[in-house]
Write an enzyme that holds these catalytic residues in place. Structure first.
Site, PDB file in Angstrom:
ATOM      1  N   GLU A 281       0.795  -1.237   0.000  1.00 51.40           N
ATOM      2  CA  GLU A 281       0.000   0.000   0.000  1.00 51.40           C
ATOM      3  C   GLU A 281       0.826   1.285   0.000  1.00 51.40           C
ATOM      4  OE1 GLU A 281      -2.742  -0.321   3.284  1.00 51.40           O
ATOM      5  OE2 GLU A 281      -3.753  -2.057   2.431  1.00 51.40           O
TER       6      GLU A 281
ATOM      7  N   ASN B 127       2.128  -5.213  -3.030  1.00 50.49           N
ATOM      8  CA  ASN B 127       0.726  -5.566  -2.753  1.00 50.49           C
ATOM      9  C   ASN B 127      -0.090  -4.293  -2.543  1.00 50.49           C
ATOM     10  OD1 ASN B 127      -1.061  -7.885  -2.022  1.00 50.49           O
ATOM     11  ND2 ASN B 127      -1.141  -6.920   0.004  1.00 50.49           N
TER      12      ASN B 127
ATOM     13  N   HIS C 285     -10.113  -6.449  -2.153  1.00 53.46           N
ATOM     14  CA  HIS C 285     -11.196  -6.134  -1.220  1.00 53.46           C
ATOM     15  C   HIS C 285     -12.225  -5.371  -2.053  1.00 53.46           C
ATOM     16  CE1 HIS C 285      -9.010  -7.443   2.286  1.00 53.46           C
ATOM     17  NE2 HIS C 285      -7.981  -6.690   1.954  1.00 53.46           N
TER      18      HIS C 285
ATOM     19  N   GLU D  36      -6.063 -10.898  -1.018  1.00 50.40           N
ATOM     20  CA  GLU D  36      -6.884 -10.668   0.193  1.00 50.40           C
ATOM     21  C   GLU D  36      -8.368 -10.577  -0.159  1.00 50.40           C
ATOM     22  OE1 GLU D  36      -5.417  -7.255   2.379  1.00 50.40           O
ATOM     23  OE2 GLU D  36      -3.337  -7.811   2.066  1.00 50.40           O
TER      24      GLU D  36
ATOM     25  N   ASP E  24     -12.183 -10.405  -0.510  1.00 52.93           N
ATOM     26  CA  ASP E  24     -13.493 -10.498   0.133  1.00 52.93           C
ATOM     27  C   ASP E  24     -14.400  -9.492  -0.566  1.00 52.93           C
ATOM     28  OD1 ASP E  24     -12.613  -8.072   1.289  1.00 52.93           O
ATOM     29  OD2 ASP E  24     -12.215  -8.979   3.234  1.00 52.93           O
TER      30      ASP E  24
HETATM   31  C1  XIL Z   1      -6.436  -6.199   8.343  1.00 53.85           C
HETATM   32  C2  XIL Z   1      -6.792  -7.313   9.315  1.00 53.85           C
HETATM   33  O1  XIL Z   1      -7.665  -8.213   8.670  1.00 53.85           O
HETATM   34  C3  XIL Z   1      -7.427  -6.751  10.545  1.00 53.85           C
HETATM   35  O2  XIL Z   1      -7.616  -7.785  11.521  1.00 53.85           O
HETATM   36  C4  XIL Z   1      -6.580  -5.649  11.133  1.00 53.85           C
HETATM   37  O3  XIL Z   1      -7.261  -5.053  12.210  1.00 53.85           O
HETATM   38  C5  XIL Z   1      -6.266  -4.598  10.078  1.00 53.85           C
HETATM   39  O4  XIL Z   1      -5.661  -5.208   8.969  1.00 53.85           O
HETATM   40  N1  XIL Z   1      -4.970  -4.659   3.747  1.00 53.85           N
HETATM   41  C6  XIL Z   1      -3.984  -5.472   4.250  1.00 53.85           C
HETATM   42  C7  XIL Z   1      -4.276  -6.340   5.387  1.00 53.85           C
HETATM   43  O5  XIL Z   1      -2.891  -5.545   3.673  1.00 53.85           O
HETATM   44  O6  XIL Z   1      -3.147  -6.555   6.193  1.00 53.85           O
HETATM   45  C8  XIL Z   1      -5.394  -5.793   6.237  1.00 53.85           C
HETATM   46  O7  XIL Z   1      -5.700  -6.728   7.266  1.00 53.85           O
HETATM   47  C9  XIL Z   1      -6.598  -5.526   5.365  1.00 53.85           C
HETATM   48  C10 XIL Z   1      -6.282  -4.494   4.318  1.00 53.85           C
END
Ligand code: XIL
Length: 449
Positions: free
Chosen positions: A249, A297, A333, A364, A366
């Site tokens: 990020e 990422n 996401h 990641e 969802d």
């Molecule tokens: C999130 C976790 O799922 C949570 O439990 C935590 O509170 C915050 O981070 N991008 C990422 C992940 O790279 O590491 C994040 O994970 C979600 C967004």
């Protein structure tokens, strides 16, 4: 931590709706060198690599060398260079080369398609039986492993694990130079017991960064601390991790949907070291391990938007400079607060990054329904089409879901993801660990349906 004003969240709903070459990077673009080479004696390595693609290639660095060679000998020097850089995965550009002119076919090297399994009873099996195989991952929390249902479903359905929080900086190095491995080790040994591979997440990130690190000032201090962290963490997990998120990020837009004023995110790393901190982090990481795959990422680079374009140019520059990056992870996401992206958008972005000679993966995934802001039908279509976009592309090597069951999803408590208390309903299993329709649609995509 990210945040998005309410007005900006609305733009999440204005988002755009929306592979197959093979060979590993070096081979693929290596062909380019050959195209222009007149004699091919030199550009050859790059050229031949290109034509044979994955078959002959193995590692990125060689690809680079290949390209250079092409430049020297062939007339098509420039293409050769491109070739080389693209070849993160290229292995041995050196095998080739007798005829620069034939290299042009590089883009067809390697498997053009992924063949699905005829049948499978778990996602993991579908991924393992596909040719080439696709890793099926889940974010795993150490606390979740205390729940028998959670760990049973996690191991049955996945063969790839990302620690949800346990490998982040604040978890591993809470105090300068003092490392704490317990929870991360627990996840890694659980993964090994279940024949699962591990993704390291994440080395350099502005979030979940301890206060002491955030407060460092001066290039020297920040570089020293970053180096110490990468060396210790990669050293500890050496041989146990398949892919590392080296930088997470690094890019910001006005909205978390990836729209508006894309720019480097101001972090302690960027503020003190400048944009070259990314190159530096990857170089340090490569020094620790010549073979582990090194990834960038990010989120909201799935759709066609400002952020995806900006990150593409950033990564392209790194590849051209010979920075040792192997791949790009698309967090995926989908839904508030991030972008929505349909299968076509995702395929477009996966492909253009892969065409730089990189691997790609979904890291990641969802889909936040946010109450009903994303309808059940939309969610099913996204799940199917996005997983399919990766599946159809051999250079897309993994799909990781960010959790196992809805009730444990991070989206339920992440402030910008909560929609007046609307449930995220974001994953593949319900709270009784039963498969949801989302699971079936993912399975369809993995079986080529
Ligand atoms: C999130 C976790 O799922 C949570 O439990 C935590 O509170 C915050 O981070 N991008 C990422 C992940 O790279 O590491 C994040 O994970 C979600 C967004």
């Amino acid at each position: 931590m990210r945040s998005a004003p309410l007005t900006l969240l609305l733009s999440a709903f204005l988002c755009a709706i929306g592979c197959s070459d093979g060979g590993d990077g070096g081979g693929e673009t290596g062909g380019g060198g050959g195209v222009d080479a007149t004699s091919g004696t030199g550009g050859a390595p790059g050229v031949t690599t290109g034509t044979t693609g994955a078959t002959t290639g193995t590692g990125g660095a060689p690809g680079v060398t290949t390209g250079t060679t092409g430049v020297t000998t062939g007339t098509g020097g420039a293409p050769g260079v491109t070739t080389g850089t693209g070849g993160t995965d290229g292995t041995g550009g050196g095998t080739g080369g007798s005829d620069g002119n034939t290299g042009g076919g590089g883009s067809t090297g390697g498997p053009a398609e992924r063949t699905p399994a005829a049948s499978a009873s778990t996602l993991r099996e579908a991924g393992e039986k596909a040719n080439p195989p696709l890793l099926i991952g889940a974010a795993i929390s150490a606390s979740g492993l205390n729940d028998g249902n959670y760990s049973r479903v996690a191991a049955a359905e996945h063969n790839y694990v990302t620690a949800e929080n346990e490998m982040k900086w604040d978890a591993l190095e809470p105090n300068p130079g003092q490392f704490s491995w317990g929870s991360a080790d627990r996840i890694v040994s659980w993964a090994q017991q279940n024949n699962m591979k591990v993704k390291g997440h994440t080395l350099v990130w502005h979030s979940q960064l301890p206060g002491w690190m955030n407060n460092l000032r001066g290039a020297q201090q920040v570089e020293q601390a970053m180096r110490r962290h990468i060396e210790n963490v990669m050293g500890h997990f050496k041989g146990k991790v398949e892919h590392w998120d080296v930088v997470n990020e690094a890019v910001l837009t006005d909205s978390d949907t990836g729209v508006g004023n894309p720019r480097m995110r101001p972090t302690v790393f960027y503020n003190e070291l400048g944009e070259q901190y990314l190159d530096l982090a990857f170089k340090i990481a490569r020094e620790q391990d010549p073979s582990v795959k090194l990834y960038y990422n990010d989120y909201s680079i799935d759709a066609r938007n400002d952020k995806a374009d900006f990150v593409y140019e950033m990564i392209k520059g790194m590849v051209e400079r010979g920075v040792p990056i192997d791949g790009v992870g698309f967090q995926m996401h989908i839904g508030p607060p991030n972008n929505e992206a349909g299968g076509e958008d995702v395929a477009y972005n996966l492909k253009r990054f892969a065409d730089l000679g990189l691997e790609v993966l979904i890291s990641e995934m969802d889909i936040n329904r946010c109450g009903n802001q994303v309808t059940a039908e939309e969610q099913l279509t996204y799940y199917h089409d996005i997983v399919e976009a990766c599946f159809l592309m051999p250079k897309c090597v993994a799909v990781t879901f960010w959790g196992i069951n809805d009730g444990r999803s991070w989206l339920n408590s992440w402030s910008t993801a909560m929609c007046n208390g609307g449930n995220s309903q974001s994953l593949l299993f319900n709270d009784q660990y039963q498969k949801k329709e989302t699971y079936n649609r993912v399975m369809d995509a993995l079986l080529g349906r």
